[in-house]
Design a protein around this motif. Structure first.
Motif, PDB file in Angstrom:
ATOM      1  N   ILE A 126      13.783  -6.716 -10.398  1.00 28.28           N
ATOM      2  CA  ILE A 126      12.621  -6.487  -9.543  1.00 28.28           C
ATOM      3  C   ILE A 126      11.785  -7.761  -9.645  1.00 28.28           C
ATOM      4  O   ILE A 126      11.249  -8.079 -10.704  1.00 28.28           O
ATOM      5  CB  ILE A 126      11.815  -5.269 -10.019  1.00 28.28           C
ATOM      6  CG1 ILE A 126      12.719  -4.027 -10.044  1.00 28.28           C
ATOM      7  CG2 ILE A 126      10.615  -5.038  -9.126  1.00 28.28           C
ATOM      8  CD1 ILE A 126      12.087  -2.821 -10.683  1.00 28.28           C
ATOM      9  N   LEU A 162       0.828  -1.208   0.000  1.00 28.21           N
ATOM     10  CA  LEU A 162       0.000   0.000   0.000  1.00 28.21           C
ATOM     11  C   LEU A 162       0.863   1.259   0.000  1.00 28.21           C
ATOM     12  O   LEU A 162       0.598   2.214  -0.730  1.00 28.21           O
ATOM     13  CB  LEU A 162      -0.917   0.018   1.227  1.00 28.21           C
ATOM     14  CG  LEU A 162      -2.115  -0.928   1.191  1.00 28.21           C
ATOM     15  CD1 LEU A 162      -2.937  -0.774   2.454  1.00 28.21           C
ATOM     16  CD2 LEU A 162      -2.987  -0.672  -0.030  1.00 28.21           C
ATOM     17  N   GLN A 166       4.928  -0.953 -10.985  1.00 29.31           N
ATOM     18  CA  GLN A 166       4.923   0.288 -10.210  1.00 29.31           C
ATOM     19  C   GLN A 166       6.230   1.052 -10.373  1.00 29.31           C
ATOM     20  O   GLN A 166       6.239   2.276 -10.342  1.00 29.31           O
ATOM     21  CB  GLN A 166       4.636  -0.011  -8.737  1.00 29.31           C
ATOM     22  CG  GLN A 166       3.240  -0.586  -8.570  1.00 29.31           C
ATOM     23  CD  GLN A 166       2.745  -0.556  -7.146  1.00 29.31           C
ATOM     24  OE1 GLN A 166       3.503  -0.337  -6.215  1.00 29.31           O
ATOM     25  NE2 GLN A 166       1.458  -0.791  -6.968  1.00 29.31           N
ATOM     26  N   ALA A 167       7.332   0.319 -10.568  1.00 29.50           N
ATOM     27  CA  ALA A 167       8.610   1.004 -10.786  1.00 29.50           C
ATOM     28  C   ALA A 167       8.563   1.783 -12.095  1.00 29.50           C
ATOM     29  O   ALA A 167       9.068   2.901 -12.192  1.00 29.50           O
ATOM     30  CB  ALA A 167       9.750  -0.011 -10.802  1.00 29.50           C
ATOM     31  N   GLY A 216      11.044   5.005 -12.074  1.00 31.06           N
ATOM     32  CA  GLY A 216      12.311   4.453 -11.613  1.00 31.06           C
ATOM     33  C   GLY A 216      13.006   3.636 -12.682  1.00 31.06           C
ATOM     34  O   GLY A 216      14.223   3.504 -12.676  1.00 31.06           O
ATOM     35  N   ALA A 241       4.739   6.055  -3.760  1.00 32.47           N
ATOM     36  CA  ALA A 241       5.689   6.006  -4.875  1.00 32.47           C
ATOM     37  C   ALA A 241       4.973   6.212  -6.202  1.00 32.47           C
ATOM     38  O   ALA A 241       5.398   7.009  -7.022  1.00 32.47           O
ATOM     39  CB  ALA A 241       6.431   4.677  -4.864  1.00 32.47           C
ATOM     40  N   VAL A 242       3.862   5.501  -6.400  1.00 29.46           N
ATOM     41  CA  VAL A 242       3.230   5.559  -7.718  1.00 29.46           C
ATOM     42  C   VAL A 242       2.280   6.739  -7.820  1.00 29.46           C
ATOM     43  O   VAL A 242       2.389   7.556  -8.725  1.00 29.46           O
ATOM     44  CB  VAL A 242       2.499   4.233  -8.018  1.00 29.46           C
ATOM     45  CG1 VAL A 242       1.825   4.325  -9.374  1.00 29.46           C
ATOM     46  CG2 VAL A 242       3.479   3.087  -7.979  1.00 29.46           C
ATOM     47  N   ARG A 253       3.837   1.627  -1.138  1.00 28.84           N
ATOM     48  CA  ARG A 253       4.459   1.798  -2.441  1.00 28.84           C
ATOM     49  C   ARG A 253       3.450   2.340  -3.449  1.00 28.84           C
ATOM     50  O   ARG A 253       3.740   3.262  -4.207  1.00 28.84           O
ATOM     51  CB  ARG A 253       5.030   0.461  -2.921  1.00 28.84           C
ATOM     52  CG  ARG A 253       5.912   0.591  -4.141  1.00 28.84           C
ATOM     53  CD  ARG A 253       6.400  -0.756  -4.610  1.00 28.84           C
ATOM     54  NE  ARG A 253       5.272  -1.588  -5.011  1.00 28.84           N
ATOM     55  CZ  ARG A 253       5.383  -2.861  -5.352  1.00 28.84           C
ATOM     56  NH1 ARG A 253       6.541  -3.458  -5.313  1.00 28.84           N
ATOM     57  NH2 ARG A 253       4.324  -3.555  -5.711  1.00 28.84           N
ATOM     58  N   ALA A 254       2.241   1.755  -3.435  1.00 30.55           N
ATOM     59  CA  ALA A 254       1.228   2.199  -4.396  1.00 30.55           C
ATOM     60  C   ALA A 254       0.887   3.666  -4.168  1.00 30.55           C
ATOM     61  O   ALA A 254       0.746   4.444  -5.106  1.00 30.55           O
ATOM     62  CB  ALA A 254      -0.014   1.326  -4.272  1.00 30.55           C
ATOM     63  N   PHE A 290      -4.180  -5.399  -8.486  1.00 28.35           N
ATOM     64  CA  PHE A 290      -4.717  -4.407  -7.555  1.00 28.35           C
ATOM     65  C   PHE A 290      -5.315  -3.202  -8.290  1.00 28.35           C
ATOM     66  O   PHE A 290      -6.355  -2.682  -7.911  1.00 28.35           O
ATOM     67  CB  PHE A 290      -3.601  -3.955  -6.612  1.00 28.35           C
ATOM     68  CG  PHE A 290      -4.058  -3.042  -5.519  1.00 28.35           C
ATOM     69  CD1 PHE A 290      -4.707  -3.563  -4.402  1.00 28.35           C
ATOM     70  CD2 PHE A 290      -3.855  -1.685  -5.590  1.00 28.35           C
ATOM     71  CE1 PHE A 290      -5.135  -2.736  -3.385  1.00 28.35           C
ATOM     72  CE2 PHE A 290      -4.284  -0.850  -4.571  1.00 28.35           C
ATOM     73  CZ  PHE A 290      -4.927  -1.378  -3.465  1.00 28.35           C
ATOM     74  N   ALA A 325      10.039   3.777  -5.972  1.00 30.37           N
ATOM     75  CA  ALA A 325       9.250   2.567  -5.727  1.00 30.37           C
ATOM     76  C   ALA A 325      10.098   1.384  -5.296  1.00 30.37           C
ATOM     77  O   ALA A 325       9.571   0.367  -4.873  1.00 30.37           O
ATOM     78  CB  ALA A 325       8.470   2.201  -6.986  1.00 30.37           C
ATOM     79  N   GLY A 326      11.396   1.497  -5.407  1.00 28.35           N
ATOM     80  CA  GLY A 326      12.228   0.369  -4.994  1.00 28.35           C
ATOM     81  C   GLY A 326      13.692   0.645  -5.225  1.00 28.35           C
ATOM     82  O   GLY A 326      14.067   1.691  -5.760  1.00 28.35           O
ATOM     83  N   ARG A 382      18.084  -3.757 -13.729  1.00 28.66           N
ATOM     84  CA  ARG A 382      17.807  -3.852 -12.294  1.00 28.66           C
ATOM     85  C   ARG A 382      16.767  -4.936 -12.076  1.00 28.66           C
ATOM     86  O   ARG A 382      15.732  -4.971 -12.729  1.00 28.66           O
ATOM     87  CB  ARG A 382      17.273  -2.513 -11.786  1.00 28.66           C
ATOM     88  CG  ARG A 382      16.798  -2.578 -10.353  1.00 28.66           C
ATOM     89  CD  ARG A 382      16.130  -1.304  -9.934  1.00 28.66           C
ATOM     90  NE  ARG A 382      17.106  -0.316  -9.516  1.00 28.66           N
ATOM     91  CZ  ARG A 382      16.761   0.888  -9.073  1.00 28.66           C
ATOM     92  NH1 ARG A 382      15.502   1.252  -9.019  1.00 28.66           N
ATOM     93  NH2 ARG A 382      17.677   1.729  -8.694  1.00 28.66           N
ATOM     94  N   GLU A 404       5.799   2.932 -13.544  1.00 30.41           N
ATOM     95  CA  GLU A 404       4.847   4.030 -13.370  1.00 30.41           C
ATOM     96  C   GLU A 404       5.446   5.185 -12.572  1.00 30.41           C
ATOM     97  O   GLU A 404       5.126   6.338 -12.799  1.00 30.41           O
ATOM     98  CB  GLU A 404       3.575   3.529 -12.680  1.00 30.41           C
ATOM     99  CG  GLU A 404       2.711   2.676 -13.584  1.00 30.41           C
ATOM    100  CD  GLU A 404       1.586   1.989 -12.834  1.00 30.41           C
ATOM    101  OE1 GLU A 404       0.533   1.764 -13.441  1.00 30.41           O
ATOM    102  OE2 GLU A 404       1.751   1.666 -11.641  1.00 30.41           O
ATOM    103  N   SER A 405       6.334   4.856 -11.628  1.00 27.30           N
ATOM    104  CA  SER A 405       6.916   5.920 -10.819  1.00 27.30           C
ATOM    105  C   SER A 405       8.180   6.485 -11.472  1.00 27.30           C
ATOM    106  O   SER A 405       8.854   7.326 -10.897  1.00 27.30           O
ATOM    107  CB  SER A 405       7.225   5.407  -9.414  1.00 27.30           C
ATOM    108  OG  SER A 405       8.256   4.457  -9.484  1.00 27.30           O
ATOM    109  N   GLY A 427       5.684  -5.107  -8.731  1.00 27.45           N
ATOM    110  CA  GLY A 427       6.829  -4.261  -8.417  1.00 27.45           C
ATOM    111  C   GLY A 427       7.406  -3.625  -9.681  1.00 27.45           C
ATOM    112  O   GLY A 427       7.736  -2.436  -9.697  1.00 27.45           O
TER     113      GLY A 427
END
Lengths: 334, 552, 318
Positions: free
Chosen positions: B268, A150, B276-277, B282, A156-157, A152-153, C280, A164-165, B266, B279-280, B273
């Motif tokens: 992941i 949650l 989302q990486a 990264g 981060a996003v 992270r979502a 999700f 995010a990591g 990298r 989308e953000s 994960g």
């Protein structure tokens, strides 16, 4: 002080010996036996035979155990079946990341938790108290992997506040000295690198801190409440001592004792949490390596890690004992 | 107390100061060239920087950027194209392959590329001994060339490799005993990429000092510095703690130079994960996109190019494990019970379709004459009754924690099939296993009655599919039908390409007439890239060349 | 709650309850129950647990659908098309087109079963070890002390192991199954109960009524088993309530790591939560249902446990 350290170290010997026996038995109960545990399940028959001879599997059990002990003491934990590298090297390589994460989580728990617990206790039943108590209940009851997901979502996003990591901005090209990225950044004066590392630490540390934070808040609150009811506090207050002196010297210091113990004991739980958090944030420490090892049934790594944990646990408890004696002179006596 | 505290503080400060001085913690950062690195999200860590001792897609994805083979594939396609050889040809029997080598090619370590370098590589593989003869390390060599100069294990076949000869500086000749459909495709494998002879000498040294007992990859495969190929990037650093491999543009590259200076892979582990990486911001791209994420990523403005179909997903049946499967009626019943259309409709990416045979329809040798297997639960029940197997129980294995290009959600697909089988009265025992090594080993050893598996082609030849499964009796199928093996083997040793294609068609018909398992689907896997990049051409063989990638 | 943390509290709790009991004797339980009844925390906890248990018991019978039945042609996970709540499927359909509401209901039983069996296992083995240790120490003598030392060393070692790793090690030997999950989660709790019971017994050993019995010449063995042991059980019962919450969360974590129930057709909250993270964005509610289920249940047990602890702890009374 030195005697205390030595005595505690001596006391650890039987614990470690017992653990090594359990480990020895576990390795022997694994599917494929100890050879598979050393080489992984896919080893060829010849190398298995060679290892089995080396381990002395044809010899009496006691002798096998003795050989097992010797190997462990020499730091020979086998070879990871995933990477083909010595387990000890693999663990040492990833150790700083996990320690950095665990320390940040612990720091967060202590720095936020102790004041929160203290003020919650001082105004028992107030809004802060209610918030702290219910917040800590939630922190305990939410599965760590879901909380991490949650966070992270959301942060981060959706909000884009944190990465995010990972552990560091790619292309940061920071100098590595100790492997602890924040420390490295500070030592070498590469402040952007330190800041980058802190940014990457934030979300995993919050996720990992959820349980320790909840516990520290609750313990602080409980023990402050207890201390507040003691006669000596009332005495101190009635004899007109400065309020802040009473608070810090008497209330907080006496309340800290059980908290310090709890912090020492939290380490095991932190490592469990690190397996989950690191894998959500692909953080690259021992935790996510362990998750890979679990996925791939990398027994050498699992065995090595258990020994590693035992050693860490020993050191942390030693530190806790020392801290204890620094805070409370009474402990030094017995 | 206060005293103690200040003493502690002073000690700490002193220790820190000593540490700073002792380690000489000056910043060692080189000049930043200011270019943003191109970061790609990989699904797993590579196992080695030396592709010749790997068989893993994640490893090849990385090494492909720094190593080249004699033959390559056209960008975005499956046709062969010149690699380190500008031209290649064989004699009529297809036992002698002659390569005209590209001139003025330099390895990352400054060595010159020539015919001797080619032979040094092939001879290195042929002369492997000890641990290197394990198929964990030399899988592809064994697949293409059989055994080694001195086989140390009786189960290894005699080597089909004869030798390599440097005719002149820029002409190399590789000889084999018998024609095989694995060539020339084998020359294009990443595992057969050419290394610098100087680097090879270093490899041998490290190997000699390594321990031979455990299958342990030598140190040079685990850190940058030793491996040297001819590709557009050279490996600069492998930070295992961060799960990052950094590659730097190789300025001496002989072809079109890379468009980004720094390329980073990298790892992941999880699907969400990676998403989302991206989308953000990264990472700039990732592979193994879940089909369900394609639409939402596109809607957000990300680029999600689709690869051409070049894979096959199937339900394997091991007859030794479950003797009931020896009866063709039972295999037919299982096949008709499973609703493949439903799986294609709900689980696979758009463009996926039901497979009628053990090769995708995009490959030459695909036969139109194979009859369709219809989803017919009633008939399946009837067949089971006829076979006297109304109380059939099967052990069905599926892999956990993994997605493959041909199989996006194994667990979900398994559950759909499980329900299908139960609907016709078959009892299903579930066996989830970790993909590596448990699942692959159990399947290979024939320990699963039914199992899910698939294959992405390495090169454009039907034998790369058929030969993998049906060239000889394998425990994973557990049958010994000579007709099937002969049909496949005959096609594989036919030197003439046109004749071979005809033989493949026939082999496909023979295989499907026997019905060793159920081909389920072929589908186009997606790969995702950020909004601000020009992605490389996507390859059906999952062989993207990141030198083409750049920022907009 | 992390198990290790509890160690510190365990001893304290043991001590406190024991002290309390000496001063008020048998009326403790009456007194505690009276305080418990007026506690809001306890009430909420009890209601949540009651609901959960009822669901778990009758769930499979009242579930409107077979939890493995699939509605075909409605859910297309590959295109992000999910079916939300509607008539007949109150929570919508899951990623394979199965009725989410029925899966939640049936899953409640699995979740409760894992929690209860694991905690019972931890409680039984832990109580035996702790009881043995406490009894040996109280009965005195060199042998007693040695027995105690050996047992407590083993217990300390178990406390040192991260719970997940312990669970993984057990799964490695036993293979993956629901039983493994229960054993793994249960074993993790053994040291907690053992320490707790031992601590309580030691505290009771110095109580007035024990001293009195000793003075009257009652046999030591009889004192231990008919006086000390029964009077030391209250902290263990409190802890069991708290451990149920831990067990449920730990089981979910094991599912997330892929070590849970191997048959994916059987619904279980932890597995459902772990799986739903993959989609999700398309169907957040499929994660919310099991997450809320787990959190609320764990909260229920924690609240009741804490309330019981407070009721038994005189110092925390205002």
């Amino acid at each position: 002080m030195l005697r205390l350290v030595i005595r505690r170290l001596l006391q650890l010997i039987p614990t470690l010996a017992g653990l090594s026996i359990l480990l020895f038995l576990w390795v022997h109960r694994l599917p494929g036996g100890p050879a598979a545990a050393m080489l992984g399940e896919r080893a060829t028959a010849e190398s298995k035979a060679r290892i089995e001879e080396q381990l002395g599997l044809d010899k009496p059990v006691m002798e096998q155990y003795w050989l097992f002990l010797q190997r462990i003491v020499q730091g020979d934990l086998g070879t990871s079946s995933q990477t083909g590298q010595p387990v000890l090297d693999e663990l040492l390589l990833r150790f700083p990341a996990t320690v950095e994460l665990a320390l940040s989580a612990m720091l967060l728990a202590v720095v936020v938790g102790i004041p929160l617990g203290y003020f919650a206790a001082r105004r028992r039943g107030g809004w802060l108290d209610v918030a702290a108590v219910s917040g800590s209940l939630l922190g305990i009851c939410i599965p760590v992997f879901f909380l991490a997901f949650l966070l992270r979502a959301l942060f981060a996003v959706n909000l884009g506040w944190f990465p995010a990591g990972g552990r560091q901005e790619t292309g940061m090209n920071a100098t590595e000295v100790t492997g602890f990225y924040v420390l490295d950044g500070l030592l070498t004066g590469e402040l952007d690198a330190a800041w980058g590392a802190i940014n990457h630490l934030a979300l995993p540390a919050i996720a990992l801190a959820s349980i320790p934070l909840a516990i520290v808040v609750r313990m602080t609150r409980a023990s402050v409440l207890e201390v507040l009811g003691e006669d000596y506090i009332r005495t101190a207050e009635s004899k007109g001592l400065n309020k802040s002196v009473v608070r810090i010297r008497h209330v907080l210091r006496n309340a800290l004792l059980p908290i310090v113990t709890a912090i020492g004991l939290l380490t095991g739980g932190l490592l469990s949490g690190a397996v989950l958090t690191e894998s959500v944030f692909s953080f690259g420490g021992i935790g996510s390596f362990l998750k890979d090892a679990i996925d791939n049934r990398d027994y050498p790594v699992l065995t090595g890690f258990i020994m590693f944990i035992a050693a860490t646990f020993v050191i942390i408890n030693l530190l806790v004992d020392v801290a204890y004696s620094l805070i409370d002179p009474r402990v030094r006596v017995h | 107390m206060r005293k103690t505290r200040s003493r502690v503080a002073r000690t700490l400060a002193a220790a820190l100061a000593v540490g700073v001085i002792a380690t000489g913690c000056a910043s060692e950062r080189g000049d930043d060239n200011g270019d943003k690195p191109f970061v790609f999200g990989a699904a797993g860590d590579p196992d080695s920087l030396d592709p010749s001792i790997s068989s893993d897609g994640e490893t090849f994805r990385v090494t492909r950027q720094s190593f080249e083979a004699l033959i390559e594939h056209e960008p975005g396609g499956t046709e062969f194209s010149p690699g380190l050889a500008t031209k290649w040809s064989s004699n009529k029997d297809a036992t002698e392959w002659t390569f005209d080598l590209k001139k003025d090619v330099e390895f990352h370590d400054g060595e010159k590329f020539n015919a001797d370098a080619v032979c040094a590589n092939y001879d290195r593989w042929y002369n492997w001994t000890g641990t290197y003869q394990s198929d964990l390390l030399s899988y592809y060599w064994q697949k293409v060339f059989g055994g080694f100069k001195k086989n140390e294990n009786d189960s290894l076949p005699a080597s089909n490799y004869v030798g390599c000869e440097a005719k002149d500086e820029h002409t190399a000749v590789i000889k084999v005993k018998k024609a095989t459909a694995n060539l020339p495709g084998g020359f294009s494998l990443q595992a057969m990429a050419i290394h610098s002879p100087k680097a090879i000498e270093k490899y041998e040294k490290e190997n000699a000092s390594g321990s031979g007992d455990a299958i342990s990859r030598p140190k040079y495969t685990q850190e940058a510095g030793t491996v040297a190929g001819t590709g557009p990037f050279e490996v600069e650093k492998w930070n295992k703690g961060n799960k990052e491999i950094t590659l730097k543009k190789f300025d001496g590259y002989h072809g079109d130079k890379a468009k980004t200076d720094t390329l980073v892979f990298r790892t992941i582990d999880t699907e969400d994960g990676r998403k989302q990486a991206l989308e953000s911001g990264g990472i700039q791209g990732y592979d193994l996109v879940a089909p369900g994420d394609v639409a939402s990523l596109e809607k957000e403005g990300f680029q999600v190019p689709v690869r051409k179909v070049f894979n096959l997903f199937y339900v394997g049946m091991a007859q030794e494990k479950n003797p009931a499967l020896k009866d063709k009626k039972v295999r037919q019943a299982v096949s008709q019970a499973i609703d493949r259309q439903n799986i294609v409709d709900t689980q696979l990416p758009e463009g996926g379709k039901i497979a009628s045979q053990f090769v995708p329809d995009t490959i030459e040798g695909y036969s139109d004459k194979v009859p369709e297997i219809k989803h017919d639960p009633e008939n399946a029940k009837k067949l089971l009754k006829e076979a006297g197997e109304e109380n059939l129980t099967v052990d069905f294995c599926y892999p956990t924690e993994v997605t493959r290009p041909y199989m996006p959600a194994p667990k979900d697909m398994y559950q759909i099939m499980q329900k299908d089988l139960e609907n016709v009265g078959i009892k299903v025992k579930t066996h989830p296993m970790k993909w590596n090594p448990t699942y692959s080993d159990s399947v290979r050893d024939g320990k699963c009655g039914l199992y899910l598996l698939g294959w992405t082609g390495d090169f454009n030849d039907a034998y790369n599919f058929l030969g993998t499964w049906f060239a000889e009796p394998l425990k994973e199928w557990g049958f010994k039908d000579k007709k099937v093996f002969d049909a496949v083997k005959d096609s594989g040793s036919e030197p003439d390409l046109e004749k071979r294609v005809e033989l493949y068609k026939k082999a496909n018909e023979v295989v499907m007439d026997y019905l060793p398992g159920l081909p389920v689907s072929s589908s186009p896997p997606s790969i995702a890239f950020g909004k601000d990049v020009n992605p490389p051409k996507v390859s059906p063989l999952t062989q993207e060349n990141f030198a083409e990638a750049s920022f907009k | 709650m992390s198990l290790d943390t509890k160690a510190a509290k365990i001893d304290r709790l043991a001590e406190l309850t024991a002290k309390q009991e000496t001063s008020t004797g048998a009326s403790l339980w009456v007194e505690a129950y009276r305080r418990l009844r007026t506690s809001k925390m306890a009430l909420i906890g009890a209601v949540v647990i009651g609901l959960f248990v009822v669901l778990a018991v009758v769930g499979p019978w009242v579930a409107p659908h077979d939890p493995t039945q699939m509605w075909r042609g409605e859910v297309f996970r590959n295109r992000g098309i999910f079916v939300g709540p509607r008539d007949g499927n109150w929570f919508g359909l899951d990623q394979l087109g199965r009725d989410e509401f029925s899966r939640m209901l049936v899953g409640a039983r699995q979740t409760l079963m894992v929690g209860v069996v694991a905690t019972l296992l931890g409680l039984t083995v832990g109580a035996i070890l702790g009881g043995l240790s406490g009894a040996a120490l109280t009965l005195g003598g060199n042998t007693g002390r040695k027995v105690d030392t050996v047992i407590m060393r083993v217990i300390d070692m178990m406390l040192a192991m991260p719970s997940l790793l312990l669970a993984v090690s057990i799964a490695a030997v036993l293979g993956q199954s629901l039983t493994t999950v229960m054993i793994a989660v249960g074993v993790v709790q053994i040291p907690i109960f053992a320490r707790l019971l031992r601590g309580a017994m030691l505290a009771q050993g110095g109580a007035d009524y024990v001293l009195a019995a000793k003075a009257l010449g009652v046999r030591k063995r009889r004192i231990v088993f008919s006086q000390i042991l029964p009077n030391s059980l209250s902290p263990v019962i409190v802890q069991a309530t708290l451990c149920l919450a831990t067990a449920i969360i730990e089981a979910a974590a094991l599912s997330y790591l892929g070590l849970g129930n191997p048959n994916p057709a059987t619904p279980e909250w932890g597995v459902m939560l772990a799986e739903s993270q993959a989609f999700f964005d398309d169907a957040p509610m499929l994660a919310v249902y099991p997450a809320v289920g787990i959190i609320i249940t764990a909260l229920g047990f924690t609240l009741l446990g804490e309330a019981m602890r407070e009721a038994l702890d005189p110092k925390l009374r205002s």
